[in-house]
Design an enzyme around this catalytic site. Structure first.
Site, PDB file in Angstrom:
ATOM      1  N   CYS A   1       0.850  -1.203   0.000  1.00 19.24           N
ATOM      2  CA  CYS A   1       0.000   0.000   0.000  1.00 19.24           C
ATOM      3  C   CYS A   1       0.885   1.252   0.000  1.00 19.24           C
ATOM      4  CB  CYS A   1      -0.947  -0.044   1.194  1.00 19.24           C
ATOM      5  SG  CYS A   1      -2.179   1.286   1.238  1.00 19.24           S
ATOM      6  N   LEU A   2       0.689   2.150   0.947  1.00 18.57           N
ATOM      7  CA  LEU A   2       1.479   3.372   1.022  1.00 18.57           C
ATOM      8  C   LEU A   2       2.962   3.065   1.216  1.00 18.57           C
ATOM      9  CD1 LEU A   2       1.590   6.437   1.137  1.00 18.57           C
ATOM     10  CD2 LEU A   2       0.845   6.337   3.515  1.00 18.57           C
TER      11      LEU A   2
END
Length: 631
Positions: A363-364
């Site tokens: 993800c991030l």
């Protein structure tokens, strides 16, 4: 030189379901990705993106501080959503609709047509045992699947609702002159408002709820009221939801043996104990997102990706991010890169010297890892062996429905909301994610727990999702402005150490995983990573959502995936062609990734020591460490 579509492509060596290279008879070869010469999207030159991250100061205008505090107070009531942004979108739609008599006439005609359809359907609905349907629900709409919805008068109720919903869909879209962003905002918000009055969500119009109320003499509604009261009390006391308390990191989840071997103000680095006599020479460094606790990848023993990798003979390191508070308000993306990934690389290199590192981002964390890998490539730092991205976006040109909550008005409002306390509350982020999947995450729970009176059993992944983290003020502002609004990383304008970085400088072999039902990192956006990276790429599209698609252990029922390779020289086909042409396979994608890691490794060696006291990395604490327990 780019290949043409007529280039002959050979199939890769197939693999068997156990994750071995399958040199002796796997009948399911992995294809190369479809090849199509496509032009890279041309992005307009963005306006200069300001870094609006200055905290309150004595020099700040008292009027500006007044505005900021008012906005912060409003944000507590709106879950951080800007009313101005919503009103601006509806104003754009309404004014253009008022100036469009043709569209108004079209909607009037469609309204009469819908009424005529409903009138023609009425006698069938009343007289026939199963009167059929005059309008079919959308494919993803399962609210009215139960046979009771086909009986009078519930068939008329849900059919009239669906016709009304279709009319509003037509009213919200296709109005001449409305910007696409505002059109999508009003369409999304209107759908949420219509869900409130759906007959499925009312105890008076849901046949299943009514039947159970009669059978139990209303006990289900009493139990539902008790559940609602318990949940409200837990939220007010900042306690986890009912059932989540049995999943405690270090006791029931996140129990893979390991030690914290390094700690700074932003992260703890965990090294996991070896489970085999020999290990792959190249270690793995996993960079999770700091929007969530790292143990999504180390849940229960049966579905822990970390444990599975260790048992396959890999040396695994993982970053456990600190849950930031007011003291971390000015930590930006650069602090996360330096104090997180770069210091973790130094530690891994000291413990496993002379070996390159498999870097993994989720993800991030994958977005940050991509920035880091690009900066390392520019600096000719060759410590990375491969790059793996789980549900990570680097090109924010089309980030999906999440962009509905990100425009200049919304970002400015969020900045004011974060300024005073120094961070964004985890519940504000959760509220947005729940709206993106309101049917699954909000209304289905309302019906099951509060109307039917049945508690949904809590499992490890659900409990983890309630263990939220905050977002530092400066980092979140930079993330929204530079990546979402400016798309600077994909355009080669994002600056690291005061120099722009290019994703095209990353020539590492890459393994990219996207999930079909992902509302946070839509799979088509994840697919676009291939357009920017300049190495040989393996792309996987798996069933499930942002979390369940990644936590997809071997043996998990009903899991399927598609996988294909794109050589560096090949042009990228469009995602719909890729999905249509790449065959589907049953099972978990984990063995495919583990075999891919083996193909990019140099053999097995004795396990390294746990930490390295001589180099300043002594074991500090047993895994899962201390940061993961912060709430």
């Amino acid at each position: 030189m780019a290949q043409s579509e007529s280039t002959t492509l050979s199939l890769r060596t197939p693999r068997d379901a156990s994750g071995d290279t399958g040199r002796s008879g796997d009948k399911r070869p992995r294809p190369l990705a479809p090849v199509m010469a496509t032009r890279r999207d041309e992005e307009p030159e963005p306006d200069a993106i300001s870094d609006e991250t200055a905290p309150d100061s004595p020099e700040a205008s008292p009027f500006a501080i007044w505005d900021q505090r008012v906005h912060a107070a409003i944000a507590r009531l709106t879950a951080g959503i800007s009313p101005a942004s919503i009103l601006q979108a509806y104003g754009d739609w309404w004014l253009h609709l008022m100036l469009s008599p043709g569209k108004q006439s079209e909607l009037g005609y469609e309204g009469q047509y819908q009424l005529a359809r409903l009138a023609a359907y009425l006698p069938h609905a009343m007289l026939e045992h199963d009167g059929g349907l005059c309008i079919e629900p959308l494919e993803q709409d399962h609210r009215f699947d139960h046979p009771a919805w086909r009986q009078w008068p519930f068939n008329l109720l849900h059919q009239s609702f669906l016709l009304n919903q279709q009319w509003w869909q037509d009213a919200m879209t296709g109005v001449p002159g409305v910007t696409k962003h505002n059109e999508r905002v009003v369409d999304f918000i209107t759908r949420q408002l219509l869900d409130i009055v759906s007959p499925a969500n009312s105890p008076l119009t849901n046949p299943r709820v009514l039947s159970k109320t009669v059978d139990q003499g209303g006990l289900n509604l009493v139990n539902g009221a008790i559940h609602a009261w318990e949940d409200a009390a837990r939220i007010a006391a900042h306690h986890p939801p009912a059932g989540a308390e049995q999943y405690i990191p270090g006791k029931t989840v996140a129990i893979t043996p390991g030690k914290v071997i390094y700690r700074n103000q932003l992260m703890e680095l965990i090294q996991y104990s070896p489970a085999t006599d020999k290990v792959q020479a190249e270690p793995l460094l996993i960079v999770p997102a700091w929007i969530m606790k790292y143990y999504i990848l180390d849940l229960s023993p049966h579905n822990s990706l970390v444990r599975w990798l260790v048992e396959k003979g890999h040396t695994v390191f993982i970053i456990s991010w600190k849950n930031p508070g007011k003291a971390e308000r000015d930590c930006g993306l650069e602090e996360y890169r330096k104090l997180g990934i770069m210091e973790a690389l130094e530690a891994v290199e000291s413990i496993v010297p002379s070996q390159r590192i498999h870097a993994v981002g989720y993800c991030l964390g994958g977005t940050l890892l991509s920035m880091t890998a690009a900066a390392m490539a520019r600096a000719r730092d060759d410590r990375l062996a491969t790059l793996t991205l789980f549900a990570s976006i680097t090109d924010f040109a089309k980030p999906g429905e999440l962009e509905l909550f990100i425009d200049e008005s919304q970002v400015h409002f969020l900045e004011d909301a974060m300024r005073q306390q120094g961070y964004l509350e985890d519940w504000q982020m959760k509220g947005v994610f729940q709206l993106l999947q309101s049917e699954d995450l909000i209304w289905s729970r309302v019906v099951s727990e509060y109307l039917m009176g049945e508690r949904v059993p809590t499992f490890d992944l659900m409990a983890w999702s309630t263990d939220g983290t905050r977002m530092p003020y400066r980092m979140h502002s930079q993330y929204l402005r530079h990546l979402y609004l400016g798309n600077e990383l994909a355009l080669g304008r994002y600056r690291v150490d005061d120099h722009p970085v290019r994703l095209g400088d990353i020539k590492l072999p890459a393994f990219i995983v996207a999930t079909r039902k992902d509302h946070i990192s839509p799979w088509r956006s994840v697919y676009r990573n291939q357009q920017h990276l300049d190495g040989n790429i393996t792309f996987v599209l798996t069933s499930g959502g942002h979390n369940a698609g990644v936590v997809s252990e071997p043996g998990h029922r009903k899991r399927v995936y598609q996988i294909a390779d794109k050589p560096r020289e090949a042009h990228l086909t469009n995602p719909e062609t890729w999905r249509a042409e790449v065959p589907e396979r049953e099972g978990s994608w984990w063995p495919e990734w583990e075999a891919w890691l083996g193909e990019h490794s140099t053999g097995r060696i004795d396990p390294p020591s746990m930490g390295n006291v001589d180099k300043g990395y002594p074991p500090l604490k047993e895994a899962p460490g201390g940061y993961v327990l912060e709430r």
